[in-house]
Motif scaffolding. Sequence first.
Motif, PDB file in Angstrom:
ATOM      1  N   SER A  55       0.810  -1.215   0.000  1.00  0.00           N
ATOM      2  CA  SER A  55       0.000   0.000   0.000  1.00  0.00           C
ATOM      3  C   SER A  55       0.842   1.263   0.000  1.00  0.00           C
ATOM      4  O   SER A  55       1.676   1.457   0.891  1.00  0.00           O
ATOM      5  CB  SER A  55      -0.921   0.002   1.226  1.00  0.00           C
ATOM      6  N   ASP A  56       0.606   2.138  -0.975  1.00  0.00           N
ATOM      7  CA  ASP A  56       1.252   3.460  -0.991  1.00  0.00           C
ATOM      8  C   ASP A  56       0.862   4.260   0.242  1.00  0.00           C
ATOM      9  O   ASP A  56       1.698   4.918   0.858  1.00  0.00           O
ATOM     10  CB  ASP A  56       0.833   4.239  -2.248  1.00  0.00           C
ATOM     11  N   TRP A  57      -0.409   4.209   0.611  1.00  0.00           N
ATOM     12  CA  TRP A  57      -0.906   5.018   1.730  1.00  0.00           C
ATOM     13  C   TRP A  57      -0.280   4.580   3.044  1.00  0.00           C
ATOM     14  O   TRP A  57       0.160   5.423   3.837  1.00  0.00           O
ATOM     15  CB  TRP A  57      -2.429   4.894   1.801  1.00  0.00           C
ATOM     16  N   PHE A  58      -0.224   3.277   3.302  1.00  0.00           N
ATOM     17  CA  PHE A  58       0.398   2.793   4.530  1.00  0.00           C
ATOM     18  C   PHE A  58       1.880   3.136   4.565  1.00  0.00           C
ATOM     19  O   PHE A  58       2.434   3.441   5.627  1.00  0.00           O
ATOM     20  CB  PHE A  58       0.203   1.283   4.671  1.00  0.00           C
ATOM     21  N   ASN A  59       2.535   3.102   3.415  1.00  0.00           N
ATOM     22  CA  ASN A  59       3.962   3.435   3.367  1.00  0.00           C
ATOM     23  C   ASN A  59       4.224   4.904   3.652  1.00  0.00           C
ATOM     24  O   ASN A  59       5.326   5.279   4.056  1.00  0.00           O
ATOM     25  CB  ASN A  59       4.536   3.079   1.991  1.00  0.00           C
ATOM     26  N   ASP A  73     -11.500   2.856  12.193  1.00  0.00           N
ATOM     27  CA  ASP A  73     -12.397   1.846  11.631  1.00  0.00           C
ATOM     28  C   ASP A  73     -12.790   2.185  10.193  1.00  0.00           C
ATOM     29  O   ASP A  73     -12.986   1.288   9.371  1.00  0.00           O
ATOM     30  CB  ASP A  73     -13.663   1.724  12.487  1.00  0.00           C
ATOM     31  N   SER A  74     -12.895   3.463   9.895  1.00  0.00           N
ATOM     32  CA  SER A  74     -13.265   3.860   8.534  1.00  0.00           C
ATOM     33  C   SER A  74     -12.192   3.489   7.521  1.00  0.00           C
ATOM     34  O   SER A  74     -12.472   3.393   6.319  1.00  0.00           O
ATOM     35  CB  SER A  74     -13.539   5.366   8.478  1.00  0.00           C
ATOM     36  N   ASP A  75     -10.972   3.285   8.002  1.00  0.00           N
ATOM     37  CA  ASP A  75      -9.880   2.850   7.131  1.00  0.00           C
ATOM     38  C   ASP A  75      -9.607   1.355   7.263  1.00  0.00           C
ATOM     39  O   ASP A  75      -8.541   0.870   6.851  1.00  0.00           O
ATOM     40  CB  ASP A  75      -8.598   3.632   7.433  1.00  0.00           C
ATOM     41  N   PHE A  76     -10.545   0.626   7.847  1.00  0.00           N
ATOM     42  CA  PHE A  76     -10.389  -0.817   7.981  1.00  0.00           C
ATOM     43  C   PHE A  76     -11.628  -1.584   7.508  1.00  0.00           C
ATOM     44  O   PHE A  76     -11.509  -2.580   6.812  1.00  0.00           O
ATOM     45  CB  PHE A  76     -10.099  -1.181   9.439  1.00  0.00           C
ATOM     46  N   MET A 118      -8.685   1.658  -3.415  1.00  0.00           N
ATOM     47  CA  MET A 118      -8.210   2.806  -4.196  1.00  0.00           C
ATOM     48  C   MET A 118      -7.448   3.778  -3.304  1.00  0.00           C
ATOM     49  O   MET A 118      -6.381   4.297  -3.684  1.00  0.00           O
ATOM     50  CB  MET A 118      -9.393   3.497  -4.870  1.00  0.00           C
ATOM     51  N   LYS A 119      -7.966   4.062  -2.112  1.00  0.00           N
ATOM     52  CA  LYS A 119      -7.292   4.980  -1.202  1.00  0.00           C
ATOM     53  C   LYS A 119      -5.899   4.488  -0.843  1.00  0.00           C
ATOM     54  O   LYS A 119      -4.938   5.266  -0.786  1.00  0.00           O
ATOM     55  CB  LYS A 119      -8.114   5.166   0.070  1.00  0.00           C
ATOM     56  N   PHE A 120      -5.783   3.181  -0.591  1.00  0.00           N
ATOM     57  CA  PHE A 120      -4.507   2.615  -0.154  1.00  0.00           C
ATOM     58  C   PHE A 120      -3.532   2.396  -1.299  1.00  0.00           C
ATOM     59  O   PHE A 120      -2.368   2.070  -1.061  1.00  0.00           O
ATOM     60  CB  PHE A 120      -4.742   1.287   0.575  1.00  0.00           C
ATOM     61  N   GLY A 121      -3.983   2.548  -2.520  1.00  0.00           N
ATOM     62  CA  GLY A 121      -3.090   2.337  -3.656  1.00  0.00           C
ATOM     63  C   GLY A 121      -2.709   0.883  -3.831  1.00  0.00           C
ATOM     64  O   GLY A 121      -1.610   0.565  -4.290  1.00  0.00           O
ATOM     65  N   MET A 122      -3.630  -0.027  -3.477  1.00  0.00           N
ATOM     66  CA  MET A 122      -3.370  -1.457  -3.618  1.00  0.00           C
ATOM     67  C   MET A 122      -3.666  -1.898  -5.046  1.00  0.00           C
ATOM     68  O   MET A 122      -4.680  -1.515  -5.629  1.00  0.00           O
ATOM     69  CB  MET A 122      -4.229  -2.253  -2.630  1.00  0.00           C
ATOM     70  N   LYS A 123      -2.768  -2.723  -5.601  1.00  0.00           N
ATOM     71  CA  LYS A 123      -2.901  -3.123  -6.993  1.00  0.00           C
ATOM     72  C   LYS A 123      -2.837  -4.645  -7.109  1.00  0.00           C
ATOM     73  O   LYS A 123      -2.126  -5.306  -6.348  1.00  0.00           O
ATOM     74  CB  LYS A 123      -1.782  -2.512  -7.842  1.00  0.00           C
ATOM     75  N   ASN A 124      -3.562  -5.178  -8.070  1.00  0.00           N
ATOM     76  CA  ASN A 124      -3.454  -6.607  -8.386  1.00  0.00           C
ATOM     77  C   ASN A 124      -2.225  -6.794  -9.271  1.00  0.00           C
ATOM     78  O   ASN A 124      -2.281  -6.609 -10.486  1.00  0.00           O
ATOM     79  CB  ASN A 124      -4.719  -7.096  -9.089  1.00  0.00           C
ATOM     80  N   GLN A 125      -1.115  -7.113  -8.640  1.00  0.00           N
ATOM     81  CA  GLN A 125       0.140  -7.266  -9.362  1.00  0.00           C
ATOM     82  C   GLN A 125       0.921  -8.425  -8.752  1.00  0.00           C
ATOM     83  O   GLN A 125       0.686  -8.814  -7.615  1.00  0.00           O
ATOM     84  CB  GLN A 125       0.969  -5.985  -9.257  1.00  0.00           C
TER      85      GLN A 125
END
Length: 494
Positions: free
Chosen positions: A264-268, A444-447, A475-482
Amino acid sequence: MHTGINKNTPLYIAPANPAGRKLAKRLRSAGYCVNGFVDNLKQGDDIVNDVAHFPATAKVVLHKATYTDNVAAGLLQRQFKQKRLWLCHDDDGSPLSTASSTQPEHTAACNISFARYALPLSYRLNKLLFAICSRLFWMARLTTPKRRYLYYAEGFFDTNVLLAYREHKRQFANEPFLLGINLKQKISELDEDKEKFEKLSLKVLWRICCARRIIVDHEYTGDTFRLLRKRIPVVQLWHGLPYKALSGNRHYPDICDEVFVSSSDWFNKEIFPKIFRAKAYLSLGYPRNDAFSQSPMLRDWINAEPYNTLQQIQKNAGDIIVYAPTYRDWGNNEYPLDLAAIDTWCRKHNRAFVLKFHPFISRLFGEAMGLTENNALQQLPSYPNIYLYPSGKNIYPWLAQSYALVTDYSSIAYDFLLSDKPIVYFQYDKEEYLKLRGETLVSDSDFIAGEVVESTEEMLTALGNTKPHSSALKMKFGMKNQLASEQICRLVRD
């Protein structure tokens, strides 16, 4: 025993983990004045992080555990006086147990005594030995060619480091090697792997001296890993996006890993730099999540139940639902599941319910159900649509095929966002969880990306009305199927 501690002495427990909070509860029930906790890793109204904010007349009470000496050493380094450190004991002189909460309150006071804490001589000698070994290791590395890559674990090989190693070996067979210290698992697929080691032999030590990087997916606090990471750059793959609080490694000022990898870009940007020290934070994904982007035949099924077993269950019972709760390390792991109701619902809706527990809980559950096999999928007696997945095996190839996920506070919920399938959050003990675990890292809103339930009945209702979760968090976290494993291999070799 004369201690200098009485019922009016202000006491602070260290650390503020679940075991420490259980000790605080017991001392309070015995009439002692417990004002809070001392912990440099956690935040809270009742937690002291700095000696400057510690009351002059207060004492620090340590509970006995494998990490007690390290906790005490950390307090001393942060200028807490040794004379203010104490250990709790039972009347027979043994360290006070925090494992049971069933002791009657009227006997709690008479079973408790205190003694001053002192760092044992063995601890000091180990520190001296560590310093000598570190110096010798540094000198050896000055003259060795750096052409190897060490994939390292303690206790067990978790999925991210194991899959990353396997991908590296497929592409460059002579470069990586796998080292597991004090392993408590058996992975049959590794039996013939000549690059997998379990002891620090001379051959392994030479390879370590030739290692360009160490790749891990956990933090380890033992002397072996501390010695290695002091001289070899570390790539930290970690093992999931967190909801609950984590210690990380920021409390070690001499540690700064080369790269920290997550999905995740956001978590990083917002979370991981606060708890992990690293020169760079990259969102390349987790190897265990590659299963969500691969067809079943292309997945790496190492340490997972075979695909044909999954196919047979799907044929006989229907699509699977995975229940994967987090482990309650304060001891209350009796999940309130109505197995009869779940089995009836599954037969009516053509579903199979797959339980994936922590190893300790899985063993107790299996014994209670009369199961004998610990390392293979087992169908529950009298509940033909419910299965117990082996706790030490990788569930992700099955998770990628599942109809829905039921979890609570586990990072597996974040991974499952990549599936775009329903998630149900079975949070029957939320108040107790937050009280004992402390503040969460995210709101919680981010989980939460699905329905929250508190009972089996509510869970089954939610599963009957499921719909794909919202993609907003992904989308917020920038998670991708890769495919992460291939990218991590390139990163490690650069």
